[in-house]
Design a protein around this motif. Structure first.
Motif, PDB file in Angstrom:
ATOM      1  N   LEU A  87      38.035  65.323  50.588  1.00  0.00           N
ATOM      2  CA  LEU A  87      38.477  63.574  50.443  1.00  0.00           C
ATOM      3  C   LEU A  87      38.521  62.181  51.628  1.00  0.00           C
ATOM      4  CD1 LEU A  87      41.705  65.352  48.543  1.00  0.00           C
ATOM      5  CD2 LEU A  87      39.700  64.291  47.530  1.00  0.00           C
ATOM      6  N   LYS A  88      38.580  62.983  52.662  1.00  0.00           N
ATOM      7  CA  LYS A  88      38.774  61.523  54.026  1.00  0.00           C
ATOM      8  C   LYS A  88      36.168  61.171  53.508  1.00  0.00           C
ATOM      9  CE  LYS A  88      42.121  63.350  56.816  1.00  0.00           C
ATOM     10  NZ  LYS A  88      41.723  63.936  58.433  1.00  0.00           N
ATOM     11  N   TRP A  89      36.235  62.040  53.312  1.00  0.00           N
ATOM     12  CA  TRP A  89      34.720  61.648  53.619  1.00  0.00           C
ATOM     13  C   TRP A  89      34.496  60.400  52.227  1.00  0.00           C
ATOM     14  CZ3 TRP A  89      30.679  66.814  52.947  1.00  0.00           C
ATOM     15  CH2 TRP A  89      31.544  67.003  54.046  1.00  0.00           C
ATOM     16  N   ASN A  90      35.618  60.279  50.787  1.00  0.00           N
ATOM     17  CA  ASN A  90      35.437  59.267  49.877  1.00  0.00           C
ATOM     18  C   ASN A  90      34.866  57.883  49.985  1.00  0.00           C
ATOM     19  OD1 ASN A  90      34.766  60.582  47.377  1.00  0.00           O
ATOM     20  ND2 ASN A  90      37.051  61.352  47.260  1.00  0.00           N
ATOM     21  N   LYS A  91      35.672  57.303  51.241  1.00  0.00           N
ATOM     22  CA  LYS A  91      35.901  56.130  51.951  1.00  0.00           C
ATOM     23  C   LYS A  91      34.242  55.497  51.931  1.00  0.00           C
ATOM     24  CE  LYS A  91      38.228  52.683  54.811  1.00  0.00           C
ATOM     25  NZ  LYS A  91      38.939  52.235  55.493  1.00  0.00           N
ATOM     26  N   SER A  92      34.078  56.751  52.760  1.00  0.00           N
ATOM     27  CA  SER A  92      32.407  55.745  54.043  1.00  0.00           C
ATOM     28  C   SER A  92      31.241  56.450  52.660  1.00  0.00           C
ATOM     29  CB  SER A  92      32.491  56.932  54.359  1.00  0.00           C
ATOM     30  OG  SER A  92      32.507  58.197  54.657  1.00  0.00           O
ATOM     31  N   ILE A  93      31.498  57.206  51.791  1.00  0.00           N
ATOM     32  CA  ILE A  93      30.379  56.864  51.169  1.00  0.00           C
ATOM     33  C   ILE A  93      30.398  56.364  49.682  1.00  0.00           C
ATOM     34  CG2 ILE A  93      30.051  59.103  48.476  1.00  0.00           C
ATOM     35  CD1 ILE A  93      30.078  61.254  50.104  1.00  0.00           C
ATOM     36  N   LYS A  94      31.716  55.461  49.789  1.00  0.00           N
ATOM     37  CA  LYS A  94      31.072  54.197  48.307  1.00  0.00           C
ATOM     38  C   LYS A  94      31.053  53.492  49.365  1.00  0.00           C
ATOM     39  CE  LYS A  94      35.880  55.817  45.751  1.00  0.00           C
ATOM     40  NZ  LYS A  94      37.372  55.669  45.106  1.00  0.00           N
ATOM     41  N   GLN A  95      31.226  52.952  49.978  1.00  0.00           N
ATOM     42  CA  GLN A  95      30.567  52.025  51.169  1.00  0.00           C
ATOM     43  C   GLN A  95      28.633  52.594  51.189  1.00  0.00           C
ATOM     44  OE1 GLN A  95      32.665  51.821  54.553  1.00  0.00           O
ATOM     45  NE2 GLN A  95      34.067  50.883  53.533  1.00  0.00           N
ATOM     46  N   GLY A  96      28.703  53.502  50.801  1.00  0.00           N
ATOM     47  CA  GLY A  96      27.042  53.939  50.952  1.00  0.00           C
ATOM     48  C   GLY A  96      26.579  54.752  52.299  1.00  0.00           C
ATOM     49  N   ILE A  97      27.839  55.321  52.911  1.00  0.00           N
ATOM     50  CA  ILE A  97      27.547  55.552  55.002  1.00  0.00           C
ATOM     51  C   ILE A  97      28.025  57.059  54.382  1.00  0.00           C
ATOM     52  CG2 ILE A  97      28.574  54.917  56.367  1.00  0.00           C
ATOM     53  CD1 ILE A  97      29.023  52.126  55.975  1.00  0.00           C
ATOM     54  N   LEU A 113      23.372  67.014  56.164  1.00  0.00           N
ATOM     55  CA  LEU A 113      24.323  66.202  55.137  1.00  0.00           C
ATOM     56  C   LEU A 113      23.223  64.844  54.408  1.00  0.00           C
ATOM     57  CD1 LEU A 113      27.208  66.446  53.623  1.00  0.00           C
ATOM     58  CD2 LEU A 113      27.786  65.765  55.431  1.00  0.00           C
ATOM     59  N   THR A 114      23.528  65.000  54.061  1.00  0.00           N
ATOM     60  CA  THR A 114      22.999  63.863  53.328  1.00  0.00           C
ATOM     61  C   THR A 114      23.841  62.975  52.316  1.00  0.00           C
ATOM     62  OG1 THR A 114      22.118  64.675  51.185  1.00  0.00           O
ATOM     63  CG2 THR A 114      21.120  64.312  53.249  1.00  0.00           C
ATOM     64  N   LEU A 115      23.243  61.842  52.257  1.00  0.00           N
ATOM     65  CA  LEU A 115      24.695  60.819  50.844  1.00  0.00           C
ATOM     66  C   LEU A 115      24.805  61.763  49.831  1.00  0.00           C
ATOM     67  CD1 LEU A 115      27.079  58.581  51.830  1.00  0.00           C
ATOM     68  CD2 LEU A 115      24.942  57.395  50.564  1.00  0.00           C
ATOM     69  N   GLU A 116      23.975  62.332  49.422  1.00  0.00           N
ATOM     70  CA  GLU A 116      23.678  62.297  47.628  1.00  0.00           C
ATOM     71  C   GLU A 116      23.859  64.597  48.232  1.00  0.00           C
ATOM     72  OE1 GLU A 116      23.368  63.819  44.708  1.00  0.00           O
ATOM     73  OE2 GLU A 116      23.222  61.839  45.029  1.00  0.00           O
ATOM     74  N   SER A 117      24.148  65.194  49.088  1.00  0.00           N
ATOM     75  CA  SER A 117      24.614  66.137  49.095  1.00  0.00           C
ATOM     76  C   SER A 117      26.334  66.249  49.471  1.00  0.00           C
ATOM     77  CB  SER A 117      24.228  66.832  50.612  1.00  0.00           C
ATOM     78  OG  SER A 117      24.329  66.392  52.009  1.00  0.00           O
ATOM     79  N   ALA A 118      26.889  64.866  50.145  1.00  0.00           N
ATOM     80  CA  ALA A 118      28.409  64.775  50.181  1.00  0.00           C
ATOM     81  C   ALA A 118      28.678  64.856  49.398  1.00  0.00           C
ATOM     82  CB  ALA A 118      28.556  64.171  51.444  1.00  0.00           C
ATOM     83  N   LYS A 119      28.058  64.043  48.219  1.00  0.00           N
ATOM     84  CA  LYS A 119      29.007  64.036  47.116  1.00  0.00           C
ATOM     85  C   LYS A 119      29.067  64.939  46.145  1.00  0.00           C
ATOM     86  CE  LYS A 119      27.486  59.326  46.679  1.00  0.00           C
ATOM     87  NZ  LYS A 119      26.124  57.950  45.884  1.00  0.00           N
ATOM     88  N   ARG A 120      28.169  65.777  46.227  1.00  0.00           N
ATOM     89  CA  ARG A 120      27.437  66.655  45.659  1.00  0.00           C
ATOM     90  C   ARG A 120      28.876  67.918  46.180  1.00  0.00           C
ATOM     91  NH1 ARG A 120      21.162  68.597  45.142  1.00  0.00           N
ATOM     92  NH2 ARG A 120      21.197  66.846  43.712  1.00  0.00           N
ATOM     93  N   ILE A 121      29.532  67.971  47.275  1.00  0.00           N
ATOM     94  CA  ILE A 121      30.217  68.874  48.162  1.00  0.00           C
ATOM     95  C   ILE A 121      31.520  68.317  47.646  1.00  0.00           C
ATOM     96  CG2 ILE A 121      31.404  69.695  50.064  1.00  0.00           C
ATOM     97  CD1 ILE A 121      28.816  69.096  51.435  1.00  0.00           C
TER      98      ILE A 121
END
Length: 151
Positions: A99-109, A31-39
């Motif tokens: 959906l829970k991933w959104n918070k950390s993804i928005k922070q670039g984590i 899992l990468t930041l980009e693949s998490a966004k795609r998922i």
């Protein structure tokens, strides 16, 4: 109009299958930041496609095809609806996880996802795809009049 409704219905169902397959492939990789966004994006498209399947399918039952009377006497139709509901219920866990991933993804984590969580998500998606395949079987049986109960 009947053909257009059928086309949109089938196209939306195909989109569901493609989005789930794409999610599963991305979860197979690191899992990468980009693949998490795609998922997350694919899961949103999956949800919209499921909505289209439901709405267009309802319109087809009530106004197109063989009419509501036919479908209300078709065992495969009820099996197909039960499978659709089951897939919807099963999909809640992955959607809530994404959906829970959104918070950390928005922070670039990168979201903290364990190997066990990844395996669980992939298993659920495998089950969803299998049940969707069974829905196709139900649709074929329904279209051929197999399992028709009534006069």
């Amino acid at each position: 109009m009947n053909s257009a409704a059928a086309f949109i219905h089938h196209l939306a169902f195909l989109a569901i299958m493609l989005m789930l397959s794409s999610e599963m492939l991305l979860l197979k990789q690191t899992l990468t930041l980009e693949s998490a966004k795609r998922i997350i994006r694919y899961d949103a498209i999956y949800g919209m496609a499921a909505g289209f399947v439901l709405v267009i399918g309802g319109l087809r039952v009530m106004y197109f095809e063989k009419g509501a009377y036919y479908y209300m006497h078709s065992a495969p139709f009820f099996a197909k609806m039960a499978l659709f509901i089951l897939v919807g219920l099963i999909s809640i866990y992955p959607t809530m996880t994404f959906l829970k991933w959104n918070k950390s993804i928005k922070q670039g984590i990168l979201p903290n996802v364990t190997e066990a969580q990844t395996r669980t998500l992939r298993l659920i998606i495998h089950v969803e795809l299998t049940l969707l395949g069974l829905m196709i079987l139900c649709a074929v049986l329904m279209a051929k009049g197999i399992g028709y109960i009534g006069n």
